[in-house]
Design a protein around this motif. Structure first.
Motif, PDB file in Angstrom:
ATOM      1  N   ALA A   1       0.935  -0.975   0.361  1.00  0.00           N
ATOM      2  CA  ALA A   1      -0.100  -0.181  -0.036  1.00  0.00           C
ATOM      3  C   ALA A   1       0.788   1.001   0.194  1.00  0.00           C
ATOM      4  O   ALA A   1       0.075   2.586  -0.664  1.00  0.00           O
TER       5      ALA A   1
ATOM      6  N   SER B   1      -6.704   6.800  -2.160  1.00  0.00           N
ATOM      7  CA  SER B   1      -7.539   5.833  -2.709  1.00  0.00           C
ATOM      8  C   SER B   1      -6.659   4.342  -2.987  1.00  0.00           C
ATOM      9  O   SER B   1      -6.780   3.076  -2.907  1.00  0.00           O
TER      10      SER B   1
ATOM     11  N   SER C   1      -5.542   2.632  -0.549  1.00  0.00           N
ATOM     12  CA  SER C   1      -6.444   1.281   0.425  1.00  0.00           C
ATOM     13  C   SER C   1      -6.078   0.602  -0.828  1.00  0.00           C
ATOM     14  O   SER C   1      -6.751  -0.596  -0.677  1.00  0.00           O
TER      15      SER C   1
END
Lengths: 465, 112
Positions: free
Chosen positions: A267, A275, A278
């Motif tokens: 990540a 985003s 995520s």
């Protein structure tokens, strides 16, 4: 904080000079001034948000090597060698960090040719608070540098699993220093560096998708591990003598730390806190979960019992395979990747290794080499512009990414990237091993091997209880 | 005096200790040991490797007793350690020349 203040003062000064120059012509309206001020504040807030996530990610990735990998590998060896494998990981944290600051970062990420970076950032010259927009426009270049350092640390540490329990410490240090320059730095530059041959985002000739290091980290380390295992030969007594892990408990703790640290690894590779991070986080987690189930079930069917070591090995296989794909695939694709990785890596370790008979002590090739290759190829299949619109035409329209988008050519690009990583790792490692063997000698004497590396190499024992 | 040395299944130790206490024996020495007998070794699997562990973990307990206690103690250990499966273990009975309590210097049966 202090840095920022100075930075702001400089900004204000610049703005003041420009204002003064403009004053004679057109005075900006109060509304315009307010908008400019707000824009600066928004950019600053975004930078602070991204930077905090990237600093946390950097720490998480370091945690994967120590204690994550040190515990994972430490538990798998015999009691007499536990300190030696932990020491290998730990010393790499120190050695690679120094090399990285001196020239390593520059060779990997400074502008250079298609295969290696230049020396413009040697000694970390020009690596400060100002972002490099080619890599990330919102985080200080120093954060980017230290984040990438953590990858350079864990990659050689992964190889240590292949020659565990039989390599001289001095030879290990020499091997790793050479390996860092000959294999890691060029590979990192080709895939992630500006103008790198395989760089998908910054104008590479063969755009290979590698979100967080399937080729750079896992194929290079896994293939090098295989070459090391073949070159060094088997441990004394392998496979006749039982060599069970001395503490699967330590390995479970290590695997859990690896799983958590991998969120920083994958990540964090979004290089921002938006985003995409995520999406990569979720894909990473789901792949690990599915691969854990896959490996455990395969074992259950074949051996009648699901083992703890199998379950944790499965999780690592799933994490490895999702690494190149994490920022390009949907959660459902991540489940499929995990399922394939868990099953295939299980067969590699339980069947294929036995057929060929090489002694990859801790299965660095079976998990990282096989899982990395699988992940890099599956990225070419499952990458989609719905998650990451990395390819755009000259007008800015979004182009298809992987096979699921109808862009089958990406699979070929991925295969070329895989092939190059395999070749550099295999040839580079072989040459380095020949050199180190001639100069220092790779293996410890048989008596020392029987005594254990803890005593023979370090003069200590892991457990004095 | 007799020295009774019993090799038993580790998980029966608690029962044997209780049975010995019921028989009035409180002094005993317990060691974790590994050994081989008629019980086949166990198979352990670690990833691709399959090891047959021929030395199996057992517990050895040693009790020094007076001659007339010996039969009762043997019976107590056997009953408490018994499962009926191969691998329950063995009991060895050795003659014991003498004994000495370190604190007081007592010798012979009085020192037990």
């Amino acid at each position: 904080m202090h840095r920022y203040r100075i930075f702001f003062l400089a900004l204000l000064l610049c703005a003041g000079v420009r204002l003064a120059a403009a004053q004679s012509e057109v005075q900006p309206s109060p509304a315009e001034q307010k908008i400019a001020r707000l824009e600066a504040q928004i950019a600053d807030a975004k930078s602070a948000g991204d930077n905090s996530w990237m600093l946390v990610s950097s720490a998480l990735v370091l945690m994967m090597t120590g204690p994550g990998l040190a515990l994972f590998y430490g538990g798998l060896v015999r009691k007499k060698n536990v300190l030696s494998v932990m020491m290998q990981s730990f010393m790499l944290m120190a050695i690679i960090s120094v090399l990285w600051a001196l020239v390593g970062y520059s060779l990997a990420f400074a502008p250079g040719n298609s295969f290696l970076g230049g020396l413009s950032h040697a000694f970390l010259r020009g690596v400060g608070g100002t972002p490099d927009a080619d890599y990330s426009s919102t985080i200080p270049l120093q954060t980017f540098m230290v984040y990438q350092l953590m990858f350079a640390i864990i990659t050689p540490a992964l190889i240590t699993g292949a020659f565990a329990e039989r390599m001289k410490f001095s030879a290990m240090v020499a091997f790793m220093i050479l390996w860092f320059f000959i294999v890691y730095a060029p590979m990192a530059h080709m895939v992630w560096g500006k103008g790198g041959f395989l760089n998908a985002a910054l104008g590479g000739r063969v755009p290979t998708l590698d979100f967080a290091g399937g080729t750079v980290v896992h194929i290079t380390s896994g293939v090098s591990a295989l070459v090391c295992a073949l070159f060094l030969g088997k441990r004394l007594g392998y496979p006749r003598e039982p060599m069970p892990p001395h503490s699967v408990v330590l390995s479970v703790i290590g695997a859990c730390l690896l799983w958590v640290g991998w969120f920083g690894f994958n990540a964090g590779s979004a290089l921002s806190a938006g985003s995409l991070a995520s999406s990569a986080f979720v894909a990473t987690h789901l792949s690990a979960a599915m691969a854990t189930i896959a490996w455990a079930v395969m074992e259950w069917i074949r051996n009648g019992k699901p083992s703890v070591l199998g379950a944790i090995s499965g999780s690592v296989a799933g994490l490895v395979a999702i690494t190149p794909a994490a920022g390009f695939v949907t959660p459902m694709s991540a489940l499929v990747i995990g399922l394939i990785a868990g099953s295939v890596c299980y067969l590699m370790v339980a069947k294929v290794k036995g057929i060929f008979g090489y002694d990859d002590s801790l299965d660095a090739f079976g998990v990282h080499g096989a899982g990395g290759t699988l992940g890099a190829l599956l990225t070419g299949i499952f990458a989609t512009s719905a998650v990451n619109s990395i390819f755009k035409d000259s007008k800015g329209a979004v182009l298809p990414v992987g096979l699921v988008d109808g862009h089958g050519g990406q699979l070929l690009n991925q295969a070329i990237g895989v092939l190059i990583a395999w070749c550099i790792a295999a040839v580079g490692t072989y040459v380095i091993l020949r050199i180190v063997d001639a100069v220092i000698g790779l293996r410890i004497p048989p008596d020392d091997e029987i005594m254990g590396l803890d005593l023979s190499q370090h003069g200590e024992e892991g457990y004095n209880i | 005096m007799k020295m009774i040395s019993a090799v038993i299944r580790p998980h029966r130790l608690q029962h044997v200790k209780e049975a010995l206490a019921d028989a009035g024996i409180v002094g005993l020495t317990v060691t974790d040991v590994r050994g081989a007998g008629r019980q086949k070794g166990q198979i352990e699997r670690y990833r691709g490797s399959e090891y047959s562990m021929d030395l199996i973990p057992k517990v050895k307990l040693e009790v020094a007793v007076e001659d007339d206690q010996s039969e009762a103690v043997l019976r107590a250990i056997r009953e408490a350690a018994y499962t009926g499966e191969i691998g329950d273990g063995k009991i060895f009975i050795l003659p014991l020349d003498d004994a000495l309590r370190i604190r007081t210097g007592e010798r012979g049966e009085g020192s037990l």
